[in-house]
Write an enzyme that holds these catalytic residues in place. Structure first.
Site, PDB file in Angstrom:
ATOM      1  N   MET A   1       0.811  -1.204   0.000  1.00 50.02           N
ATOM      2  CA  MET A   1       0.000   0.000   0.000  1.00 50.02           C
ATOM      3  C   MET A   1       0.853   1.266   0.000  1.00 50.02           C
ATOM      4  O   MET A   1       0.363   2.338  -0.254  1.00 50.02           O
ATOM      5  CB  MET A   1      -0.891   0.058   1.224  1.00 50.02           C
ATOM      6  CG  MET A   1      -2.154  -0.758   1.134  1.00 50.02           C
ATOM      7  SD  MET A   1      -3.155  -0.437   2.570  1.00 50.02           S
ATOM      8  CE  MET A   1      -4.672  -1.180   2.046  1.00 50.02           C
ATOM      9  N   LEU A 142      -7.482  -4.216  -5.539  1.00 52.40           N
ATOM     10  CA  LEU A 142      -6.358  -4.603  -4.700  1.00 52.40           C
ATOM     11  C   LEU A 142      -6.244  -3.699  -3.493  1.00 52.40           C
ATOM     12  O   LEU A 142      -6.310  -2.473  -3.620  1.00 52.40           O
ATOM     13  CB  LEU A 142      -5.054  -4.538  -5.510  1.00 52.40           C
ATOM     14  CG  LEU A 142      -3.743  -4.548  -4.718  1.00 52.40           C
ATOM     15  CD1 LEU A 142      -3.550  -5.894  -4.010  1.00 52.40           C
ATOM     16  CD2 LEU A 142      -2.553  -4.242  -5.623  1.00 52.40           C
ATOM     17  N   SER A 143      -6.041  -4.287  -2.315  1.00 59.10           N
ATOM     18  CA  SER A 143      -5.713  -3.556  -1.092  1.00 59.10           C
ATOM     19  C   SER A 143      -6.803  -2.526  -0.784  1.00 59.10           C
ATOM     20  O   SER A 143      -7.946  -2.903  -0.550  1.00 59.10           O
ATOM     21  CB  SER A 143      -4.329  -2.915  -1.249  1.00 59.10           C
ATOM     22  OG  SER A 143      -3.826  -2.495  -0.017  1.00 59.10           O
ATOM     23  N   ALA A 144      -6.477  -1.224  -0.786  1.00 57.61           N
ATOM     24  CA  ALA A 144      -7.528  -0.226  -0.573  1.00 57.61           C
ATOM     25  C   ALA A 144      -8.595  -0.348  -1.655  1.00 57.61           C
ATOM     26  O   ALA A 144      -9.786  -0.142  -1.401  1.00 57.61           O
ATOM     27  CB  ALA A 144      -6.935   1.181  -0.570  1.00 57.61           C
TER      28      ALA A 144
END
Length: 381
Positions: A1, A142-144
Site C-alpha cells: 500500500m 487490490l488492497s484499498a
C-alpha cells in the site's frame, strides 16, 4: 500500500515478427455525471468490440493509479481475448495523500454518497454511452481498492454480478482490521452488508477473495472474515464444498453449490495482486511493486465471472472435504504454532487454513482446534 509503481517504457526495439496493430488505449472520460467523490474515470474498449459487452471495474491500491494498474494487472490480455471493456476509477492525492480509495470514510462508503456514488455513475455512463451491458458488470480491486470493492458489492448489489477482492477487507471493517480484524460471527458480518441497502431483495454478487499467507500489511485473517461475510450474505455454509491446489503455491476453497464464494490463499506471498508474467494461456501481468509473480489472478477471475469465451477451461480436480471423524487438539497457542496447526502474526495466533484469530501467542492461552481438511483447522470441536 505504501510503495509507488514504476513503469518502464521500452523505446526503439526492433521487431521482426509481424503482430496486429492495437489502436485501443486507456482513455480518460470526463463529464460522466455527478462526481461527489472527485474521482477520475478511465476506460478501455478493445478494437472492434460490439455493444452489449461486459464491463469489469478495476480499483487500484494506495500509491497506485489507473494507468499503472492497467499496465501491470494482466486484465488487458483477457479483455482483448474475450471481448469485454475495462473501467478504471482513479483516486486523487487531494482526496487522500497516498491516493487510497477512502474505504474507511463513512461519507464515501454509503449508497448514494461520495466515492461509491462516483464509481456507480461511471458504470452508468459506460452502460448508457460506451456500449456496456448493464446486466454484465463486475468489479475487482487490490488492497484499498479491494476494500472499496467490498463497498461497491455491498452498496450496489443491484449493479454488480460478481466481484474479486485481493488483499482487501470486509465491508465496514475499520482501519484496525488491517492488523487484527474482529472475529465477528458470519451473521454479524452479513448484517453489515444487508444494512448497506435496506429493503433489497435481489441476489447478492458472487465473490472471490485473494490473500497471501505472508501479507504483513493486511493480515491473512481478513480473508476468513471476508469469507464469513459473503457466505452469510449468499446464504451458504462457511465450510468449503471443495478444495483444489493451483499453481504458484495457491490453494482454492469453493463455498456453495453454485460457486458462490471462492477463497484463494497463496503460500508465502506478501501484500499485492497475484500475477504470472508469460505468454501462456493462464499467464498474465507484469511483476512490479505490489504485483507479485505467483499466479495470474485476472485469468481465474475472468473464468469466475463467466467471461471466458467458450466457458470455463478444465480446472484441477477438487478434493472433497473429509467425512471421517475430525481430529481435535487442545493446547496452548504457542504449542499449536510449534506443531504446525497455527501461525503467529503481530503477537496473535491464527489457525492454519481458516485463519481464525485464536488470541495472544503465548503458553497461557489455550485453544481447541478441529481439523476439517489437509492443514485446515477451525476453532472448537
Amino acid at each position: 500500500m505504501r510503495k509507488s509503481i514504476l513503469l518502464t517504457v521500452l523505446l526503439g526495439v526492433s521487431v521482426f515478427v509481424a503482430v496486429p496493430a492495437r489502436a485501443a488505449t486507456l482513455n480518460q472520460v470526463t463529464g460522466f455525471g455527478s462526481n461527489p467523490g472527485n474521482l477520475a474515470m478511465y476506460h478501455y474498449k478493445p478494437d472492434g468490440l460490439a455493444n452489449g459487452h461486459a464491463l469489469v471495474v478495476l480499483l487500484h491500491g494506495c500509491t497506485q493509479n489507473a494507468s499503472g494498474y492497467f499496465a501491470n494487472s494482466g486484465w488487458r490480455k483477457f479483455a482483448d481475448q474475450h471481448g469485454f471493456a475495462l473501467l478504471l476509477p482513479q483516486q486523487a492525492s487531494s482526496n487522500n495523500a497516498l491516493s487510497c480509495f477512502n474505504w474507511f470514510q463513512a461519507g464515501d462508503i454509503a449508497r448514494g454518497q461520495g466515492e461509491a456514488l462516483s464509481i456507480r455513475n461511471m458504470v452508468g455512463y459506460a452502460v448508457s454511452n460506451l456500449g456496456a451491458s448493464g446486466s454484465r458488470v463486475f468489479v475487482s480491486g487490490l488492497s484499498a481498492g479491494g476494500a472499496m470493492t467490498s463497498v461497491m458489492l455491498a452498496t450496489y448489489p443491484d449493479v454488480f454480478k460478481a466481484g474479486s477482492i485481493a488483499a482487501g477487507l470486509a465491508y465496514k471493517c475499520s482501519t484496525a482490521c488491517q492488523s487484527m480484524p474482529p472475529d465477528q460471527t458470519p451473521a454479524q458480518w452479513g448484517d453489515l452488508v444487508r444494512g448497506a441497502f435496506p429493503g433489497y431483495t435481489g441476489a447478492y454478487p458472487r465473490v472471490a477473495v485473494w490473500q497471501g499467507t505472508s501479507d504483513t500489511t493486511v493480515t491473512p485473517a481478513n480473508a476468513t472474515e471476508l469469507r464469513d461475510q459473503w457466505t452469510n450474505v449468499r446464504g451458504v455454509s462457511a465450510t468449503p464444498t471443495s478444495t483444489s491446489t493451483l499453481p504458484g503455491g495457491t490453494s482454492l476453497e469453493v463455498y456453495g453449490s453454485t460457486d458462490d464464494v471462492r477463497v484463494y490463499r497463496i503460500s508465502g506471498m506478501g501484500h499485492g495482486l497475484p500475477v504470472d508474467p508469460g505468454s501462456g494461456a493462464t499467464q498474465c501481468g507484469t511483476a512490479a511493486s505490489y504485483f507479485l509473480d505467483t499466479i495470474c489472478s485476472a485469468y481465474y477471475d475472468t473464468v469466475f465471472f463467466g467471461l471466458a469465451a467458450g466457458g470455463p477451461p478444465p480446472s484441477p480436480s477438487p478434493t472433497p472435504s473429509p467425512t471421517a471423524t475430525p481430529t481435535c487438539v487442545t493446547s496452548s497457542n504457542y504449542q499449536h504454532t510449534v506443531a504446525g496447526r497455527a501461525y503467529h502474526s503481530l503477537g496473535y495466533t491464527y489457525a492454519n487454513g481458516s485463519n481464525q484469530n485464536m488470541g495472544l501467542w503465548n503458553t497461557f492461552n489455550t485453544t481447541t482446534l478441529r481439523q476439517t481438511g489437509p492443514n485446515y483447522w477451525i476453532i472448537g470441536c
